[in-house]
Design a protein around this motif. Structure first.
Motif, PDB file in Angstrom:
ATOM      1  N   MET A 247      54.735  10.420   3.494  1.00 56.64           N
ATOM      2  CA  MET A 247      54.662  10.498   2.212  1.00 56.64           C
ATOM      3  C   MET A 247      55.400  11.171   1.514  1.00 56.64           C
ATOM      4  SD  MET A 247      50.953  11.331  -0.052  1.00 56.64           S
ATOM      5  CE  MET A 247      50.067   9.825   0.724  1.00 56.64           C
ATOM      6  N   SER A 248      56.189  10.629   0.482  1.00 59.69           N
ATOM      7  CA  SER A 248      57.434  11.588  -0.303  1.00 59.69           C
ATOM      8  C   SER A 248      56.487  12.638  -0.854  1.00 59.69           C
ATOM      9  CB  SER A 248      57.806  10.363  -1.171  1.00 59.69           C
ATOM     10  OG  SER A 248      58.742  11.151  -2.167  1.00 59.69           O
ATOM     11  N   GLU A 249      57.555  13.773  -1.054  1.00 61.98           N
ATOM     12  CA  GLU A 249      56.882  14.836  -1.901  1.00 61.98           C
ATOM     13  C   GLU A 249      56.794  14.445  -3.244  1.00 61.98           C
ATOM     14  OE1 GLU A 249      56.337  17.881  -0.961  1.00 61.98           O
ATOM     15  OE2 GLU A 249      56.506  17.083   1.255  1.00 61.98           O
ATOM     16  N   THR A 250      57.497  13.446  -4.077  1.00 65.06           N
ATOM     17  CA  THR A 250      57.208  12.957  -5.113  1.00 65.06           C
ATOM     18  C   THR A 250      56.197  11.923  -5.336  1.00 65.06           C
ATOM     19  OG1 THR A 250      59.163  11.291  -4.991  1.00 65.06           O
ATOM     20  CG2 THR A 250      59.574  13.745  -5.712  1.00 65.06           C
ATOM     21  N   ASP A 251      55.486  11.663  -4.228  1.00 62.98           N
ATOM     22  CA  ASP A 251      54.671  10.549  -4.489  1.00 62.98           C
ATOM     23  C   ASP A 251      53.324  10.989  -5.631  1.00 62.98           C
ATOM     24  OD1 ASP A 251      52.928   8.237  -2.776  1.00 62.98           O
ATOM     25  OD2 ASP A 251      51.581   9.754  -3.508  1.00 62.98           O
ATOM     26  N   PRO A 252      53.283  10.070  -6.596  1.00 59.83           N
ATOM     27  CA  PRO A 252      52.365  10.521  -7.822  1.00 59.83           C
ATOM     28  C   PRO A 252      51.063  10.837  -7.510  1.00 59.83           C
ATOM     29  CG  PRO A 252      53.088   8.183  -7.517  1.00 59.83           C
ATOM     30  CD  PRO A 252      53.787   8.779  -6.864  1.00 59.83           C
ATOM     31  N   VAL A 253      50.226  10.068  -6.319  1.00 67.72           N
ATOM     32  CA  VAL A 253      49.085  10.464  -5.740  1.00 67.72           C
ATOM     33  C   VAL A 253      48.807  11.793  -5.305  1.00 67.72           C
ATOM     34  CG1 VAL A 253      47.106   9.635  -4.380  1.00 67.72           C
ATOM     35  CG2 VAL A 253      48.477   8.025  -5.739  1.00 67.72           C
ATOM     36  N   LYS A 254      49.668  12.305  -4.462  1.00 68.72           N
ATOM     37  CA  LYS A 254      49.806  13.415  -3.755  1.00 68.72           C
ATOM     38  C   LYS A 254      50.148  14.590  -4.881  1.00 68.72           C
ATOM     39  CE  LYS A 254      52.270  16.245  -0.460  1.00 68.72           C
ATOM     40  NZ  LYS A 254      53.443  16.444   0.512  1.00 68.72           N
ATOM     41  N   LEU A 255      50.913  14.369  -5.954  1.00 64.65           N
ATOM     42  CA  LEU A 255      51.223  15.409  -7.002  1.00 64.65           C
ATOM     43  C   LEU A 255      49.700  15.464  -7.709  1.00 64.65           C
ATOM     44  CD1 LEU A 255      54.723  14.419  -7.997  1.00 64.65           C
ATOM     45  CD2 LEU A 255      54.060  16.342  -6.878  1.00 64.65           C
ATOM     46  N   MET A 256      49.202  14.307  -7.946  1.00 65.04           N
ATOM     47  CA  MET A 256      47.968  14.340  -8.562  1.00 65.04           C
ATOM     48  C   MET A 256      46.858  15.144  -8.013  1.00 65.04           C
ATOM     49  SD  MET A 256      44.793  12.776  -8.399  1.00 65.04           S
ATOM     50  CE  MET A 256      45.070  11.114  -7.658  1.00 65.04           C
ATOM     51  N   LYS A 257      46.657  14.857  -6.508  1.00 64.53           N
ATOM     52  CA  LYS A 257      45.778  15.852  -6.032  1.00 64.53           C
ATOM     53  C   LYS A 257      46.028  17.251  -6.067  1.00 64.53           C
ATOM     54  CE  LYS A 257      44.080  12.413  -2.819  1.00 64.53           C
ATOM     55  NZ  LYS A 257      43.668  11.914  -1.255  1.00 64.53           N
ATOM     56  N   GLN A 258      47.302  17.507  -5.836  1.00 64.86           N
ATOM     57  CA  GLN A 258      48.095  18.796  -5.981  1.00 64.86           C
ATOM     58  C   GLN A 258      47.724  19.365  -7.292  1.00 64.86           C
ATOM     59  OE1 GLN A 258      52.087  18.489  -5.035  1.00 64.86           O
ATOM     60  NE2 GLN A 258      51.843  19.132  -2.842  1.00 64.86           N
ATOM     61  N   GLU A 259      47.551  18.815  -8.456  1.00 64.87           N
ATOM     62  CA  GLU A 259      47.609  19.492  -9.808  1.00 64.87           C
ATOM     63  C   GLU A 259      45.844  19.856  -9.858  1.00 64.87           C
ATOM     64  OE1 GLU A 259      49.671  20.396 -11.958  1.00 64.87           O
ATOM     65  OE2 GLU A 259      51.191  20.217 -10.259  1.00 64.87           O
ATOM     66  N   VAL A 260      44.993  18.619  -9.261  1.00 65.58           N
ATOM     67  CA  VAL A 260      43.881  18.942  -9.718  1.00 65.58           C
ATOM     68  C   VAL A 260      43.370  20.156  -8.695  1.00 65.58           C
ATOM     69  CG1 VAL A 260      41.222  17.620  -8.892  1.00 65.58           C
ATOM     70  CG2 VAL A 260      43.115  16.624  -9.973  1.00 65.58           C
ATOM     71  N   GLY A 261      43.879  20.509  -7.577  1.00 68.52           N
ATOM     72  CA  GLY A 261      43.555  21.373  -6.748  1.00 68.52           C
ATOM     73  C   GLY A 261      43.758  22.586  -7.397  1.00 68.52           C
ATOM     74  N   ARG A 262      45.151  22.770  -7.871  1.00 71.44           N
ATOM     75  CA  ARG A 262      45.715  23.827  -8.675  1.00 71.44           C
ATOM     76  C   ARG A 262      44.789  24.332  -9.686  1.00 71.44           C
ATOM     77  NH1 ARG A 262      50.926  25.269  -8.163  1.00 71.44           N
ATOM     78  NH2 ARG A 262      51.596  22.896  -7.977  1.00 71.44           N
ATOM     79  N   ALA A 263      44.363  23.117 -10.530  1.00 73.11           N
ATOM     80  CA  ALA A 263      43.754  23.584 -11.547  1.00 73.11           C
ATOM     81  C   ALA A 263      42.288  24.219 -11.355  1.00 73.11           C
ATOM     82  CB  ALA A 263      43.297  22.185 -12.538  1.00 73.11           C
ATOM     83  N   ALA A 264      41.740  23.922 -10.387  1.00 74.18           N
ATOM     84  CA  ALA A 264      40.364  24.311  -9.804  1.00 74.18           C
ATOM     85  C   ALA A 264      40.614  25.742  -9.222  1.00 74.18           C
ATOM     86  CB  ALA A 264      39.764  23.322  -8.710  1.00 74.18           C
ATOM     87  N   ALA A 265      41.595  25.780  -8.356  1.00 79.65           N
ATOM     88  CA  ALA A 265      41.982  27.270  -7.974  1.00 79.65           C
ATOM     89  C   ALA A 265      42.523  28.176  -8.841  1.00 79.65           C
ATOM     90  CB  ALA A 265      43.151  27.041  -6.908  1.00 79.65           C
ATOM     91  N   ALA A 266      42.732  27.718 -10.021  1.00 79.60           N
ATOM     92  CA  ALA A 266      43.193  28.715 -11.149  1.00 79.60           C
ATOM     93  C   ALA A 266      41.846  29.213 -12.112  1.00 79.60           C
ATOM     94  CB  ALA A 266      43.849  27.840 -12.536  1.00 79.60           C
ATOM     95  N   GLN A 267      40.753  28.627 -11.552  1.00 72.16           N
ATOM     96  CA  GLN A 267      39.419  29.002 -12.196  1.00 72.16           C
ATOM     97  C   GLN A 267      38.979  30.412 -11.205  1.00 72.16           C
ATOM     98  OE1 GLN A 267      36.549  26.802 -14.009  1.00 72.16           O
ATOM     99  NE2 GLN A 267      37.824  24.953 -14.043  1.00 72.16           N
ATOM    100  N   VAL A 268      39.386  30.439 -10.292  1.00 73.31           N
ATOM    101  CA  VAL A 268      38.753  31.405  -9.110  1.00 73.31           C
ATOM    102  C   VAL A 268      39.281  32.940  -9.583  1.00 73.31           C
ATOM    103  CG1 VAL A 268      38.876  32.478  -6.874  1.00 73.31           C
ATOM    104  CG2 VAL A 268      38.690  29.939  -7.324  1.00 73.31           C
ATOM    105  N   LYS A 269      38.339  33.806  -9.825  1.00 68.45           N
ATOM    106  CA  LYS A 269      38.687  35.307 -10.305  1.00 68.45           C
ATOM    107  C   LYS A 269      38.422  36.092  -8.973  1.00 68.45           C
ATOM    108  CE  LYS A 269      36.766  34.144 -14.845  1.00 68.45           C
ATOM    109  NZ  LYS A 269      35.887  34.487 -15.719  1.00 68.45           N
ATOM    110  N   SER A 270      39.271  37.492  -9.248  1.00 73.30           N
ATOM    111  CA  SER A 270      39.150  38.467  -8.327  1.00 73.30           C
ATOM    112  C   SER A 270      37.905  38.914  -8.087  1.00 73.30           C
ATOM    113  CB  SER A 270      40.202  39.641  -8.812  1.00 73.30           C
ATOM    114  OG  SER A 270      41.438  39.370  -8.669  1.00 73.30           O
ATOM    115  N   GLY A 271      37.485  39.303  -6.799  1.00 68.89           N
ATOM    116  CA  GLY A 271      36.119  39.721  -6.464  1.00 68.89           C
ATOM    117  C   GLY A 271      35.092  38.746  -6.376  1.00 68.89           C
TER     118      GLY A 271
END
Length: 235
Positions: free
Chosen positions: A1-25
């Protein structure tokens, strides 16, 4: 799968958005599946960069445990903690009330324990997982003790379900869960009363749990690809 595959990029962005909500502790429930795997990766990246501190993860499957260790997320267990601050997990179907069907990865029993205990449960999906009514596109997984497969199958058929024992891919024999049980996939003509069905199924002797997650999700992050660009919106 290409690094620029839009579905892979979409999954990465959703994962990134969720991970951004995690706080220290935080104590973090770590779900199972391809999109959640990116969230685990990005949580690990934030720990390694020093952006996050004092994080402990509770994995919902062997897969999640392996990924967490790979990305440097310290793990704990429900025996050791009294709370889960946030959980991130995927879903196979999501209805307009944020009810879910989960279990495509056969980890739904552990996922339900962890996700239900979390103060804030974030679901990460792509728009193909959105349905008007649960059971529209995905069979309902039911985890069953091996010795009870036959009677549970009969009980599910009596409820109007078409029942199939989930078989392994690239292995002979059935799928075995992390608990050593089997999974029956039940196809129903749509699920009109999911809360009642969840209770009915779990009252069948031999059933551990089923893939209906009713009133558990707090937030749904939906990834979409528009004009070749990955976007994320919130339900």
């Amino acid at each position: 799968m290409s690094e620029t595959d839009p579905v892979k990029l979409m999954k990465q962005e959703v994962g990134r958005a969720a991970a951004a909500q995690v706080k220290s502790g935080s104590i973090v429930g770590l779900g199972t599946g391809s999109t959640t795997a990116y969230a685990i990766q990005f949580i690990g990246d934030r720990i390694q960069s020093g952006e996050l501190e004092d994080i402990q993860g509770i994995p919902t499957s062997f897969q999640a445990s392996v990924l967490a260790k790979k990305h440097g997320i310290p793990l704990t267990t429900l025996d050791e903690v009294s709370r889960i601050d946030i959980a991130i997990d995927g879903a196979d179907e999501v209805d307009p009330q944020k009810n879910l069907i989960k279990g495509g990865g056969a980890a739904h029993t552990r996922e339900k324990v962890v996700d239900s205990l979390a103060d804030h449960f974030i679901v990460v999906v792509d728009s193909s997982k959105l349905v008007d009514r649960l059971g529209s596109t995905f069979a309902l997984p039911v985890e069953v003790l091996p010795m009870a497969i036959a009677p549970v199958t009969r009980a599910l058929e009596a409820l109007g379900g078409k029942v199939e024992l989930r078989m392994g891919v690239k292995k002979d024999g059935p799928v075995i869960t992390d608990q050593g049980n089997m999974v029956l996939d039940v196809t129903l003509e749509g699920i009109d009363q999911p809360a009642e069905l969840e209770k009915t199924l779990n009252n069948i002797p031999g059933v551990l749990d089923n893939g209906l997650f009713i009133g558990v999700a707090d937030e749904v992050l939906i990834g979409e690809v528009k004009d070749g660009q990955a976007t994320v919106r919130t339900m």
